[in-house]
Design an enzyme around this catalytic site. Structure first.
Site, PDB file in Angstrom:
ATOM      1  N   ASP A  13       0.836  -1.204   0.000  1.00 39.28           N
ATOM      2  CA  ASP A  13       0.000   0.000   0.000  1.00 39.28           C
ATOM      3  C   ASP A  13       0.873   1.256   0.000  1.00 39.28           C
ATOM      4  O   ASP A  13       1.710   1.443   0.875  1.00 39.28           O
ATOM      5  CB  ASP A  13      -0.897  -0.003   1.250  1.00 39.28           C
ATOM      6  CG  ASP A  13      -2.073   0.965   1.140  1.00 39.28           C
ATOM      7  OD1 ASP A  13      -1.873   2.089   0.638  1.00 39.28           O
ATOM      8  OD2 ASP A  13      -3.177   0.587   1.557  1.00 39.28           O
ATOM      9  N   CYS A  53      -7.116   4.330  -2.305  1.00 41.14           N
ATOM     10  CA  CYS A  53      -7.110   2.881  -2.103  1.00 41.14           C
ATOM     11  C   CYS A  53      -8.318   2.186  -2.712  1.00 41.14           C
ATOM     12  O   CYS A  53      -8.172   1.234  -3.489  1.00 41.14           O
ATOM     13  CB  CYS A  53      -7.056   2.547  -0.614  1.00 41.14           C
ATOM     14  SG  CYS A  53      -5.637   3.220   0.250  1.00 41.14           S
ATOM     15  N   ASP A 320      -1.264  -0.588  -4.595  1.00 45.26           N
ATOM     16  CA  ASP A 320      -2.525   0.000  -5.034  1.00 45.26           C
ATOM     17  C   ASP A 320      -2.293   1.366  -5.678  1.00 45.26           C
ATOM     18  O   ASP A 320      -2.935   1.721  -6.653  1.00 45.26           O
ATOM     19  CB  ASP A 320      -3.532   0.079  -3.885  1.00 45.26           C
ATOM     20  CG  ASP A 320      -3.011   0.778  -2.632  1.00 45.26           C
ATOM     21  OD1 ASP A 320      -1.823   1.140  -2.584  1.00 45.26           O
ATOM     22  OD2 ASP A 320      -3.803   0.950  -1.677  1.00 45.26           O
ATOM     23  N   HIS A 321      -1.353   2.154  -5.146  1.00 45.76           N
ATOM     24  CA  HIS A 321      -1.071   3.497  -5.666  1.00 45.76           C
ATOM     25  C   HIS A 321       0.260   3.956  -5.105  1.00 45.76           C
ATOM     26  O   HIS A 321       0.921   3.231  -4.352  1.00 45.76           O
ATOM     27  CB  HIS A 321      -2.184   4.478  -5.283  1.00 45.76           C
ATOM     28  CG  HIS A 321      -2.515   4.447  -3.828  1.00 45.76           C
ATOM     29  ND1 HIS A 321      -1.661   4.936  -2.854  1.00 45.76           N
ATOM     30  CD2 HIS A 321      -3.594   3.956  -3.164  1.00 45.76           C
ATOM     31  CE1 HIS A 321      -2.194   4.755  -1.668  1.00 45.76           C
ATOM     32  NE2 HIS A 321      -3.366   4.151  -1.817  1.00 45.76           N
TER      33      HIS A 321
END
Length: 508
Positions: A13, A53, A320-321
Site C-alpha cells: 500500500d 485505495c 494500489d497506488h
C-alpha cells in the site's frame, strides 16, 4: 510448465515505482524484492488507473477503469454486478484467499442502510475468503495483539505514536511503541504462513496484502534507523507552495487542505509546511517500512523454497497506488502527478524463465493484472475488461497493437474527510479528471476545470502547464481527442457483443 498452478498476489500500500532498487533506487537494500525482480519481469512504465485505495483496488481486482466500475472514492459503493478476480477464480476451481483488505464499500441495494459496513472506510470485496483480515477497523490485528499478550492502550492507534511519553508527533527517527514482532506486517506474514502451511499439496491463490509503507510514517525498531535522511532522493517541488498551487485550482485546494495528522499520529500543521529536513526524515522512515516488508517477504519466499513450491507459483508484486512524499509540496495520493500513479509491477511466471531479470518498457496498467492471472490459470477475462493479459509481454511477444499511452483517472468529489466541491464551485459529478500520457506528453482533462498539458522531455516533473500556449494548441487538441476516443472505446460493453436476429440470439 509448472506442475501445479499457485498464485501469490502481493499488494502493498502506497509504494511508488521509483522506490524500487531495480529501477534506480540504489539507496534501498531489499534483497528479497531484488530476487523476485531477478527471477521475474519488472515493468518500468506501470500505473494504477485510479487513486486512492478503494478506487485503485476496485480497478486492480475488477480489471475495469474508474469510468466503468464507478467506485470513485473510498466511501463510494462498488456495484455488486461487476465480476471481480475472486469471483472469476471460483469459476476455474480456486478458492481465493485474502490477507489484508480491499477497501470496498458494499452495494447498498444488496443489503440495508443499517449495515455496519457503511460506518467504516471500506470492507472486503465479495468472493474472497478472508484468512487474515485487517478490516473492519483493524479489529483482526488488534485482537491478535491482545491474544499475544500485548496490553493495548485505551486508544488502540497510539501504538503508532513515537516511543517516549515526551515525543513530539511528526517526522521522526524514533521507533513506534509496538515491537517489530507484533507489527502489522508481522501479523500479515504470520497469517500468510499459517494459510500456506494448511494448504498442503492443493493448488492455491493468495492475495497477500500489506498495509505498509502506508502512514502513519513511524517504523518499529530497528527499521526506524535503517536509512539515513541524507541518503534520500532530492525533492521535486516549486520554491513555495503558493507558486506550486498557481498551476491549477485543484492543486491549490489540496496544498491548502492536507494536514500532517493523516500521516503522523497526533501531528498538527499543514503538510505543505514541512521543510526539507522533515521530508527527508519522512522518506527515510518510508524506506524503513519497505525494509520490514522485504524481510517479511523473505519468510514467505523461504517457505515456498523449502516446500518446493517456488517453481509452481506465479508471483505478482504490485501496489494500489503511490505517494507524493513531499514532491510538489503534497502528501498522499491524489491529483495527476506521476508520484501518485506510477507503481511497481513484477511478474514471476514459472513458464517464462528465459525472460528472468528483464526490465520491460511496455506501457502497462493495473487493470492488466486480473486478465494476466486468469490467463495463466486457464480462465478468461470478462468481455468488458479494460485490461489485457500480460503473459505475451512477459514472454517477450508484445502484441503489435499494444497500448500507445497510459490512462488514469481521479475523482475528487466530497467525502467526509475532504470537501473540495464548494471551494472549487463544482457539483460532485463535475469533480473528476482523466489523464493520457505517453513518453513525450501528458494531457490532463477536467470535467469542469481548465486542462493541463506537459512536455515530458523538456519538463519531466511537470511544473510548466502548456495548455494555453498557442504553439501547443494542435498537440493539446490531438491529446484531448485521444482521451475522448479512449473513453468511447472503453465504454461499458458487457452485453454489446450480443445481437437479436431473425435466427435468434447471436454473439460477435
Amino acid at each position: 510448465m509448472a506442475a501445479r498452478r499457485n498464485v501469490l498476489l502481493i499488494v502493498v500500500d502506497q509504494w511508488r515505482a521509483d522506490f524500487m532498487p531495480v529501477l534506480g533506487a540504489d539507496f534501498l537494500r531489499l534483497p528479497n524484492l531484488d530476487r523476485l525482480c531477478a527471477e521475474g519481469v519488472t515493468f518500468r512504465n506501470h500505473v494504477t488507473t485510479a487513486v486512492p485505495c478503494g478506487p485503485a483496488r476496485a480497478s486492480l481486482l475488477t480489471g475495469l477503469y474508474l469510468m466503468n466500475h464507478r467506485a470513485v472514492q473510498n466511501t463510494v459503493p462498488l456495484d455488486s454486478r461487476h465480476m471481480n478476480l475472486a469471483k472469476a477464480l471460483r469459476r476455474v476451481g480456486y478458492d481465493p484467499a485474502l490477507i489484508g483488505y480491499t477497501t470496498t464499500t458494499p452495494d447498498p441495494r444488496a443489503t440495508g442502510e443499517r449495515d455496519p459496513r457503511f460506518a467504516m472506510l471500506g470492507d472486503l470485496m465479495e468472493g474472497f475468503r478472508s484468512v487474515g483480515a485487517f478490516e473492519p477497523d483493524m479489529d483482526g490485528y488488534f485482537g491478535w495483539l491482545a491474544q499475544k499478550g500485548y496490553a493495548l492502550p485505551d486508544k488502540r492507534e497510539n501504538i503508532w505514536l513515537p516511543e517516549g511519553e515526551d515525543s513530539e508527533p511528526g517526522a521522526t527517527a524514533k521507533p513506534c511503541r509496538i515491537p517489530k514482532e507484533l507489527s502489522d506486517s508481522a501479523y500479515f506474514t504470520e497469517r500468510a504462513l499459517t494459510y500456506l502451511k494448511g494448504k498442503g499439496e492443493k493448488p492455491w491463490f493468495l492475495h497477500l496484502g500489506y498495509w505498509r509503507p502506508h502512514p502513519p510514517f513511524v517504523a518499529c525498531a530497528p527499521y526506524n534507523t535503517t536509512y539515513r535522511p541524507e541518503d534520500m532522493p532530492a525533492l521535486k517541488r516549486a520554491p513555495t507552495p503558493a507558486e506550486e498551487g498557481s498551476q491549477h485550482p485543484m492543486l491549490d485546494f489540496y496544498l491548502r487542505s492536507i494536514d500532517q495528522g493523516s500521516f503522523f499520529k497526533g501531528a498538527t500543521g499543514a503538510g505543505a509546511s514541512m521543510d526539507e529536513a522533515e521530508i527527508r526524515q519522512m522518506r527515510a522512515t518510508y524506506c524503513g517500512l519497505m525494509q520490514e516488508i522485504d524481510d517479511c517477504l523473505g519468510e514467505v519466499f523461504a517457505y515456498l523454497d523449502e516446500t518446493k513450491q517456488w517453481d509452481d507459483t506465479m508471483i505478482v508484486f504490485t501496489s494500489d497506488h503511490g505517494e507524493q512524499l513531499g514532491d510538489h509540496h503534497l502528501l498522499g495520493k491524489l491529483g495527476y502527478f506521476d508520484e501518485s500513479f506510477r507503481i511497481p509491477l513484477v511478474v514471476k511466471n514459472p513458464d517464462a524463465a528465459a525472460r528472468a531479470g528483464t526490465i520491460e518498457s511496455a506501457l502497462t496498467e493495473s487493470v492488466d493484472v486480473m486478465p494476466t492471472i486468469l490467463d495463466w490459470l486457464g480462465g478468461e477475462a470478462p468481455r468488458n475488461s479494460d485490461g489485457r493479459s500480460l503473459l505475451p509481454v512477459v514472454e517477450g511477444n508484445t502484441p503489435a497493437d499494444w497500448r500507445e499511452f497510459l490512462h488514469y483517472e481521479y475523482d475528487f468529489r466530497d467525502v467526509h474527510y475532504s470537501q473540495p466541491e464548494r471551494e472549487l464551485g463544482l457539483h460532485m459529478d463535475e469533480s473528476s479528471l482523466t489523464v493520457v500520457q505517453d513518453d513525450n506528453y501528458k494531457y490532463v482533462h477536467f470535467a469542469a476545470l481548465p486542462p493541463l498539458f506537459f512536455d515530458l522531455n523538456a519538463d519531466p516533473d511537470q511544473f510548466r502547464n502548456l495548455a494555453d500556449e498557442p504553439e501547443y494548441a494542435a498537440l493539446v487538441r490531438d491529446y484531448a481527442q485521444k482521451a475522448l476516443s479512449h473513453r468511447l472505446k472503453h465504454a461499458e460493453r458487457t452485453l454489446t457483443h450480443f445481437r437479436s436476429t431473425p435466427r435468434g440470439l447471436e454473439q460477435r
